[in-house]
Design an enzyme around this catalytic site. Sequence first.
Site, short mmCIF file in Angstrom:
data_model
loop_
_atom_site.label_atom_id
_atom_site.label_comp_id
_atom_site.label_asym_id
_atom_site.label_seq_id
_atom_site.Cartn_x
_atom_site.Cartn_y
_atom_site.Cartn_z
N CYS A 94 -8.99 6.17 79.27
CA CYS A 94 -7.64 6.72 79.15
C CYS A 94 -7.31 7.24 77.76
O CYS A 94 -6.26 7.85 77.56
CB CYS A 94 -6.63 5.66 79.55
SG CYS A 94 -6.97 4.92 81.16
N GLU A 127 0.80 -3.76 73.69
CA GLU A 127 1.60 -2.89 72.83
C GLU A 127 2.76 -3.63 72.17
O GLU A 127 3.08 -3.37 71.01
CB GLU A 127 2.10 -1.68 73.63
CG GLU A 127 0.99 -0.72 74.01
CD GLU A 127 1.51 0.65 74.40
OE1 GLU A 127 1.46 1.58 73.57
OE2 GLU A 127 1.97 0.79 75.55
N PHE A 173 -9.33 1.75 79.11
CA PHE A 173 -10.29 0.77 79.59
C PHE A 173 -11.53 0.81 78.68
O PHE A 173 -11.90 1.86 78.16
CB PHE A 173 -10.73 1.10 81.01
CG PHE A 173 -9.81 0.55 82.09
CD1 PHE A 173 -8.73 -0.25 81.78
CD2 PHE A 173 -10.05 0.84 83.42
CE1 PHE A 173 -7.89 -0.75 82.77
CE2 PHE A 173 -9.24 0.35 84.43
CZ PHE A 173 -8.15 -0.45 84.10
#
Length: 358
Positions: A122, A262, A346
């Site tokens: 990603c 995050e 990933f």
Amino acid sequence: MAWLTALGDGLDSVWQALLDGKTGMRPVAYAGRLRNMLAAPAMDQEIPPSVRLVKIACTTIRRALASANREPGDPEVQFILSTSLGAYLDDAASRTPLSSWATNVARELGAAKAPIVISTACSSGADAILVGAELIRSGAAKCCVCGGADVLTPNKRLAHSALGTMSLTHLRAFDVRHDGTLLGEGAGFIVLESAAQGKPCHAILSGAGSGNDASGMTVADITGLSAGYAMQRSLADAGLPLSAIGLINAHGSGTVMNDATETNAFTSLFSGASLPLVFATKGNFGHTLGATGAIEAITLILAMRDGRVPPIYGLEEPLPEFSLPLAISQPVSCAPRAALSLTLGFGGFDTSLVFEAA
């Protein structure tokens, strides 16, 4: 720059749709059982994935180059094309390499050079921009078309359903009800050139950094340490202090694991009175996998241009442990000196890009 998304392909029309809080999510037919039938398609799903991938990429690259007054066959133009797995999972029987889609794109566009092809899950789209910046700064390239394209496919939907990363409800990044992500498709490409040339531009890419948490193929290090390294390295590359960052486009995939990663990364890195505003757009576009880093970089640049930030789709009850301000319910005014886009992939791929106003 240019994009093609589930909300359309016009820079300004899609941007307005984001400000209006619209989403491209809709039920997409699937022959088997999934955790959720919602997805964010950008093209007719009857078109084979491999054909769709090349078409999405070619259409978007042509428009990005046209906006930069460049031609695809210009010998100074280097293509840096990325995807996660593109159509590979659904095309595996053909035994073609994962990079073959990019070769087809370059051939169709009449590129003067072979493309550089990237697949870092990603973070692919963001890594394409990072690589383009390094090529230009080193003098190895004059102009780079950087970004990613990815497509919605049955096997990707099945894989995320089986992994349990697919939401049972809706993608709600940083909301207490978050329960997973939903997939989309699209493309985003940015044309990079040296700022020394003095051409009109949308923004300056002033820093890039990356890290890898090496935790697992699909499991992140939720401490956020690696994501923090990526952000710190991008700021050091840009020669900017933490206080210069007024806006962050978060990865915001909506999974419990990503939101925790995050939250910890941002909380550990940023503190004090001037905390950057955080927003995310996967609730609007779906998780476009290998394209997401480039699409989100474009979104960040438009937010800097307009001084407005779109609300995070589906966010109503923010996680109490998330200490930075979030764009909720309606557009928020913001005039940052510099802004940051973070992507997490990933395999532990974490990439941070820092932009400044042109």
